[in-house]
Scaffold this motif. Structure first.
Motif, PDB file in Angstrom:
ATOM      1  N   LEU A 200       0.830  -1.203   0.000  1.00 23.19           N
ATOM      2  CA  LEU A 200       0.000   0.000   0.000  1.00 23.19           C
ATOM      3  C   LEU A 200       0.871   1.262   0.000  1.00 23.19           C
ATOM      4  O   LEU A 200       0.627   2.206  -0.764  1.00 23.19           O
ATOM      5  N   VAL A 201       1.874   1.276   0.852  1.00 26.57           N
ATOM      6  CA  VAL A 201       2.754   2.445   0.950  1.00 26.57           C
ATOM      7  C   VAL A 201       3.485   2.676  -0.369  1.00 26.57           C
ATOM      8  O   VAL A 201       3.540   3.811  -0.880  1.00 26.57           O
ATOM      9  N   CYS A 202       4.054   1.604  -0.926  1.00 24.61           N
ATOM     10  CA  CYS A 202       4.899   1.746  -2.110  1.00 24.61           C
ATOM     11  C   CYS A 202       4.107   1.976  -3.387  1.00 24.61           C
ATOM     12  O   CYS A 202       4.522   2.762  -4.246  1.00 24.61           O
ATOM     13  N   ASP A 203       2.975   1.304  -3.515  1.00 27.17           N
ATOM     14  CA  ASP A 203       2.252   1.287  -4.796  1.00 27.17           C
ATOM     15  C   ASP A 203       1.107   2.281  -4.867  1.00 27.17           C
ATOM     16  O   ASP A 203       0.684   2.644  -5.970  1.00 27.17           O
ATOM     17  N   GLU A 204       0.604   2.725  -3.710  1.00 23.81           N
ATOM     18  CA  GLU A 204      -0.542   3.640  -3.737  1.00 23.81           C
ATOM     19  C   GLU A 204      -0.252   4.962  -3.023  1.00 23.81           C
ATOM     20  O   GLU A 204      -0.396   6.037  -3.608  1.00 23.81           O
ATOM     21  N   MET A 205       0.170   4.889  -1.780  1.00 23.35           N
ATOM     22  CA  MET A 205       0.310   6.118  -0.997  1.00 23.35           C
ATOM     23  C   MET A 205       1.402   7.037  -1.552  1.00 23.35           C
ATOM     24  O   MET A 205       1.168   8.220  -1.809  1.00 23.35           O
ATOM     25  N   LEU A 206       2.605   6.515  -1.718  1.00 22.61           N
ATOM     26  CA  LEU A 206       3.701   7.366  -2.185  1.00 22.61           C
ATOM     27  C   LEU A 206       3.421   7.958  -3.571  1.00 22.61           C
ATOM     28  O   LEU A 206       3.565   9.176  -3.753  1.00 22.61           O
ATOM     29  N   PRO A 207       3.008   7.166  -4.554  1.00 21.19           N
ATOM     30  CA  PRO A 207       2.743   7.777  -5.864  1.00 21.19           C
ATOM     31  C   PRO A 207       1.656   8.845  -5.813  1.00 21.19           C
ATOM     32  O   PRO A 207       1.781   9.894  -6.470  1.00 21.19           O
ATOM     33  N   ALA A 208       0.603   8.622  -5.022  1.00 22.13           N
ATOM     34  CA  ALA A 208      -0.493   9.599  -4.949  1.00 22.13           C
ATOM     35  C   ALA A 208      -0.018  10.901  -4.321  1.00 22.13           C
ATOM     36  O   ALA A 208      -0.285  11.998  -4.832  1.00 22.13           O
ATOM     37  N   LEU A 209       0.702  10.813  -3.207  1.00 23.59           N
ATOM     38  CA  LEU A 209       1.155  12.019  -2.508  1.00 23.59           C
ATOM     39  C   LEU A 209       2.224  12.753  -3.307  1.00 23.59           C
ATOM     40  O   LEU A 209       2.267  13.994  -3.321  1.00 23.59           O
ATOM     41  N   ALA A 210       3.084  12.013  -3.983  1.00 21.08           N
ATOM     42  CA  ALA A 210       4.097  12.649  -4.832  1.00 21.08           C
ATOM     43  C   ALA A 210       3.434  13.397  -5.981  1.00 21.08           C
ATOM     44  O   ALA A 210       3.845  14.508  -6.330  1.00 21.08           O
ATOM     45  N   ALA A 211       2.392  12.816  -6.565  1.00 18.77           N
ATOM     46  CA  ALA A 211       1.690  13.458  -7.677  1.00 18.77           C
ATOM     47  C   ALA A 211       1.029  14.758  -7.240  1.00 18.77           C
ATOM     48  O   ALA A 211       0.829  15.663  -8.061  1.00 18.77           O
ATOM     49  N   GLU A 212       0.695  14.855  -5.958  1.00 19.54           N
ATOM     50  CA  GLU A 212       0.060  16.068  -5.431  1.00 19.54           C
ATOM     51  C   GLU A 212       1.094  17.118  -5.006  1.00 19.54           C
ATOM     52  O   GLU A 212       0.729  18.170  -4.474  1.00 19.54           O
ATOM     53  N   GLU A 231      12.124  -4.574   2.975  1.00 17.62           N
ATOM     54  CA  GLU A 231      10.949  -3.712   2.857  1.00 17.62           C
ATOM     55  C   GLU A 231      11.371  -2.273   2.533  1.00 17.62           C
ATOM     56  O   GLU A 231      10.737  -1.596   1.709  1.00 17.62           O
ATOM     57  N   THR A 232      12.440  -1.836   3.170  1.00 11.05           N
ATOM     58  CA  THR A 232      12.951  -0.495   2.903  1.00 11.05           C
ATOM     59  C   THR A 232      13.440  -0.378   1.464  1.00 11.05           C
ATOM     60  O   THR A 232      13.196   0.632   0.786  1.00 11.05           O
ATOM     61  N   ARG A 233      14.130  -1.394   0.985  1.00 11.83           N
ATOM     62  CA  ARG A 233      14.615  -1.380  -0.396  1.00 11.83           C
ATOM     63  C   ARG A 233      13.454  -1.250  -1.382  1.00 11.83           C
ATOM     64  O   ARG A 233      13.551  -0.514  -2.372  1.00 11.83           O
ATOM     65  N   ARG A 234      12.370  -1.940  -1.121  1.00 13.31           N
ATOM     66  CA  ARG A 234      11.218  -1.836  -2.026  1.00 13.31           C
ATOM     67  C   ARG A 234      10.717  -0.383  -2.098  1.00 13.31           C
ATOM     68  O   ARG A 234      10.387   0.116  -3.174  1.00 13.31           O
ATOM     69  N   LEU A 235      10.656   0.280  -0.936  1.00 17.53           N
ATOM     70  CA  LEU A 235      10.231   1.679  -0.917  1.00 17.53           C
ATOM     71  C   LEU A 235      11.222   2.559  -1.672  1.00 17.53           C
ATOM     72  O   LEU A 235      10.827   3.453  -2.438  1.00 17.53           O
ATOM     73  N   PHE A 236      12.511   2.329  -1.454  1.00 22.61           N
ATOM     74  CA  PHE A 236      13.526   3.130  -2.129  1.00 22.61           C
ATOM     75  C   PHE A 236      13.467   2.946  -3.646  1.00 22.61           C
ATOM     76  O   PHE A 236      13.713   3.891  -4.405  1.00 22.61           O
ATOM     77  N   GLU A 237      13.179   1.744  -4.084  1.00 22.77           N
ATOM     78  CA  GLU A 237      13.034   1.507  -5.526  1.00 22.77           C
ATOM     79  C   GLU A 237      11.890   2.337  -6.102  1.00 22.77           C
ATOM     80  O   GLU A 237      12.020   2.928  -7.174  1.00 22.77           O
ATOM     81  N   ARG A 238      10.784   2.388  -5.378  1.00 19.18           N
ATOM     82  CA  ARG A 238       9.664   3.184  -5.867  1.00 19.18           C
ATOM     83  C   ARG A 238      10.013   4.676  -5.841  1.00 19.18           C
ATOM     84  O   ARG A 238       9.654   5.427  -6.759  1.00 19.18           O
ATOM     85  N   ALA A 239      10.688   5.116  -4.788  1.00 16.41           N
ATOM     86  CA  ALA A 239      11.116   6.517  -4.734  1.00 16.41           C
ATOM     87  C   ALA A 239      12.010   6.848  -5.927  1.00 16.41           C
ATOM     88  O   ALA A 239      11.870   7.918  -6.551  1.00 16.41           O
ATOM     89  N   LYS A 240      12.935   5.938  -6.241  1.00 14.95           N
ATOM     90  CA  LYS A 240      13.836   6.142  -7.376  1.00 14.95           C
ATOM     91  C   LYS A 240      13.055   6.283  -8.672  1.00 14.95           C
ATOM     92  O   LYS A 240      13.347   7.156  -9.507  1.00 14.95           O
ATOM     93  N   GLN A 241      12.042   5.430  -8.863  1.00 11.82           N
ATOM     94  CA  GLN A 241      11.206   5.516 -10.065  1.00 11.82           C
ATOM     95  C   GLN A 241      10.507   6.865 -10.166  1.00 11.82           C
ATOM     96  O   GLN A 241      10.294   7.391 -11.260  1.00 11.82           O
ATOM     97  N   LEU A 242      10.149   7.440  -9.017  1.00 10.76           N
ATOM     98  CA  LEU A 242       9.435   8.709  -8.976  1.00 10.76           C
ATOM     99  C   LEU A 242      10.382   9.915  -8.959  1.00 10.76           C
ATOM    100  O   LEU A 242       9.921  11.069  -8.919  1.00 10.76           O
ATOM    101  N   GLY A 243      11.695   9.648  -8.959  1.00 10.07           N
ATOM    102  CA  GLY A 243      12.655  10.737  -8.965  1.00 10.07           C
ATOM    103  C   GLY A 243      12.792  11.460  -7.642  1.00 10.07           C
ATOM    104  O   GLY A 243      13.177  12.634  -7.604  1.00 10.07           O
TER     105      GLY A 243
END
Length: 424
Positions: A200-212, A231-243
């Protein structure tokens, strides 16, 4: 030294100052009998008074003599959890009656109790409570403030926290940088669905809040009572994708090699670090990752293991200092006091501690336009009721800031709006 100036007169010229610039080779970057000119939100000129190119009244619209008072860059609090509901004074009581931080957390206290209070608070209530804390930091010389989410742990509550953080900056006229801390604790409703919450954090929350536009950086709590490296690495990977840049609560209670992980992602900072080992330090040095020390939490938790300051020095890892202002483990509302505690508890020198709340704190937020007094930098600066830099760490408590400027504007005496409570 001057910056390019398109106008004939500066907005403001401060004379006869003791300037701790934190630039150059001199201790503290000190300039005695100095002058500093502010123009269009920037430092237009800085140097010794005798080097001014003309008479002061010819150079600036407003001229003020400081009679030798100390001037530093505006302080930068690079790690706070300032927006939260309620408090945890009861846990302070429990700890002093023998309970450990881990025991309190596993019994449903700790971060989760702040989550419940934060979820229950309206946006206006969160803003009113947080404004008082932000005003206290500003009154003590803070001009740039990092604020983390992490007490909502669902999309709407995290969004509310981050909106309040942005609003605090607008209300007070200071810079606020936000960090999304969705991986702070496991919310009660996901107690038996850990993988689902991480997703939820990686795939929904972070992308939504970053887009805002609510997220400047991404953080996590990598710890035995927090989240794993994987678990932290998964979050960092998503952050990297979002710049988005990353940072990490690492090695506070144990060594999970989190510092090396955040360095792998060229992270801005690794924070806490009492249990940091030399391999993590080498990784941070190679990546340019800043070590953020948090003496308030060390003090409040009555910890005894010191962060490895000597090794950080040896490997030339930049050291920053922050309040870690939060309801459970560091209810600290003075960055200057945090700097003094870093000297007394962690054996930093006053210059190291003050660099830690200026130039190195700026670096830990990825900001290169502040943290030093130099031509072209943002005109964020503090005039102190002090004559020497070490006094800022020497005095324990009290009020030393005389005037605070943000982007050349005097903000320390700004009156609260009629809708907002004043600081206590």
């Amino acid at each position: 030294v001057s910056a390019d100036m398109s106008e004939t007169r500066w907005d403001r010229l401060l004379l006869n100052a003791t300037l701790a610039t934190f630039a150059g080779d001199a201790p503290y970057g000190l300039i005695e009998r100095g002058a500093i000119a502010l123009h269009h939100g920037r430092i237009a000129w800085i140097g010794r008074m005798e080097a001014l190119p003309d008479a002061p009244d010819m150079l600036a619209s407003a001229v003020e003599s400081l009679d030798g008072a100390l001037v530093t860059p505006g302080l930068i609090d690079c790690h706070t959890h300032l927006v939260f509901g309620g408090d945890r004074a009861n846990e302070f009581d429990l700890r002093l009656n023998g309970a450990s931080y881990e025991e309190i957390a596993r019994a449903g206290g700790g971060i989760v109790s702040s989550v419940n209070a934060t979820r229950a608070a309206s946006e206006e209530q969160l803003f009113a409570q947080s404004l008082q804390r932000a005003r206290a930091l500003l009154a003590d010389g803070v001009t740039t403030l990092e604020i983390k989410s992490g007490y909502g742990l669902d999309l709407e509550s995290e969004r509310r926290m981050l909106r309040v953080a942005r609003r605090l900056g607008r209300e007070l006229g200071i810079s606020v940088r936000t960090s999304f801390l969705g991986l702070h604790a496991l919310p009660p409703e996901y107690s038996d669905r850990r993988a689902d919450y991480v997703a939820l954090v990686c795939d929904e929350m972070l992308p939504a809040l970053a887009a805002e536009g609510l997220v400047d950086a991404v953080d996590a709590f990598c710890e035995g009572i927090g989240f794993t490296r994987e678990e932290t690495r998964r979050l960092f990977e998503r952050a990297k994708q979002l710049g988005l840049p990353v940072k990490l609560h690492a090695e506070q209670l144990s060594d999970l090699d989190g510092a090396a992980l955040v360095a792998e992602y060229a992270g801005l900072s690794a924070d806490h670090l009492e249990h940091l080992g030399e391999s993590g330090i080498r990784a941070m040095a190679g990546a340019g990752t800043v070590a953020v020390l948090l003496p308030g939490a060390f003090y409040a938790l009555r910890e005894t293991r010191l962060p490895p300051v000597a090794l950080l020095r040896e490997h030339r890892v930049p050291i920053a200092v922050a309040t870690d202002c939060n309801p459970g483990t560091s209810p600290l509302l003075s960055l200057r006091l945090a700097a003094g505690m870093a000297c007394t508890l962690f054996r930093l020198t006053p210059e190291e501690a003050l660099r830690g709340v200026t130039v190195n704190a700026a670096r830990s937020l990825g900001l290169s336009d502040r943290g030093t007094l130099a031509a072209g930098q943002r005109a964020d600066l503090v005039v102190w009721n002090a004559g020497r830099p070490a006094e800022l760490c020497y005095w324990i408590g009290g009020s030393l800031a005389r005037k605070v400027y943000v982007a050349g504007e005097l903000v320390s005496r700004r009156k609260p709006s009629r809708r907002s409570p004043s600081a206590s």
